[in-house]
Design a protein around this motif. Sequence first.
Motif, PDB file in Angstrom:
ATOM      1  N   TYR A 220     -46.493 -44.880  62.221  1.00 32.54           N
ATOM      2  CA  TYR A 220     -47.505 -45.674  62.922  1.00 32.54           C
ATOM      3  C   TYR A 220     -47.442 -45.350  64.407  1.00 32.54           C
ATOM      4  N   LEU A 225     -48.787 -52.282  66.336  1.00 33.46           N
ATOM      5  CA  LEU A 225     -48.542 -51.899  64.954  1.00 33.46           C
ATOM      6  C   LEU A 225     -49.601 -52.479  64.024  1.00 33.46           C
ATOM      7  N   ARG A 232     -44.808 -55.348  56.812  1.00 28.79           N
ATOM      8  CA  ARG A 232     -43.616 -54.873  57.524  1.00 28.79           C
ATOM      9  C   ARG A 232     -42.356 -55.164  56.724  1.00 28.79           C
ATOM     10  N   HIS A 241     -42.298 -46.890  63.731  1.00 31.72           N
ATOM     11  CA  HIS A 241     -43.307 -47.203  64.749  1.00 31.72           C
ATOM     12  C   HIS A 241     -42.593 -47.470  66.060  1.00 31.72           C
TER      13      HIS A 241
END
Length: 258
Positions: A220, A225, A232, A241
Motif C-alpha cells: 500500500y 492506508l 488490517r 504500508h
Amino acid sequence: MTRLNDDFLDGTGRGLVSYEREFRAFSGLGFFELGCKACGLSSKRGKEILSRRIGVVPITSGDGIIGTFAGAVTDILEYTGFTVFVTDNRDVNGFAEAHTEGADAVFMADDERFIAVNLNSRRISDNNRATALGFITALEGAADGLAGKDVLILGYGVVGSCAAYILRQKGANPVIFDTDPLKQDICSSEIADYKYIFDATPEGGWLTADMLHKDALAVYAGVPLSLDSEARARFKGRFVHDNLSTGVIVMAFDALGV
C-alpha cells in the motif's frame, strides 16, 4: 505526490525499528537490502554508498514547510546508515549550503515534486518512481517473483503509472483499477479475483476485507492506508504500508548508485 502533513509523519523515527521488522517478515528484505535490490546494486556497492553525505533542504514554496518533514527524512536515512544533515538555510540558500558543506546528494520537496539530486553525477531520483519501485520490490520478495503474474494496480495516477511500467519491465501483467473508467482494465472481474495488489489510492479506509482475495499479498503505497480496521487485522503480515520510508530509502540508493 500526496502532500504529507505533520499527523502523517509524527513518530516516523520511533517506528522505524518495528516497520523494518514488518517489512523484512513480508519481503525478506531489510532497509539496506531493499535499497540494493531495488536499484540493482551489490552489497559491496551499497556499503560504499552508505559512506556518502546527504543534505536535506527545507523548502518554503507553495503551502510552505511541513514542520516534521526534514526530520522524518533525516531519521529514515540515518537509520538506514547514511550521514545526514538538515541545512540551516532554506530554499536556494539551503541548496548552496548543502553543496558548500560537502553533501554528495540533496533531498528536497515542494508541493509538486520530491527529489534527491546527486551533486556529483547530476542524477535525479524522483519520489514517485522510487516509491513504486520500492513497494514492487517488496511485493516481488513476498511473491517469490512477479514474472508472469497478474498484479492489480489500484489507482492509476503518477505512482500507479510508474508501478505499471516497472511491473511490465519485470515480466508481470499489471491490471488497472481506477475510479476513472477510461483508465481501468477491470470490467467484469473484481478486486477479490487478484492475489497480488499494488495500491496507490489516496483515500483511507475504503478497502474492506471482503473486497480482497483471501490469500492477498499487497503493498500500500497510497496515503492514507486504504484498508479499514477489520481488513488490517485480518491481513496482518500479508501487507506493508508506510507514509514515507520506502520511497526515501530507494531514492537515496538510486541517486547515489550512479
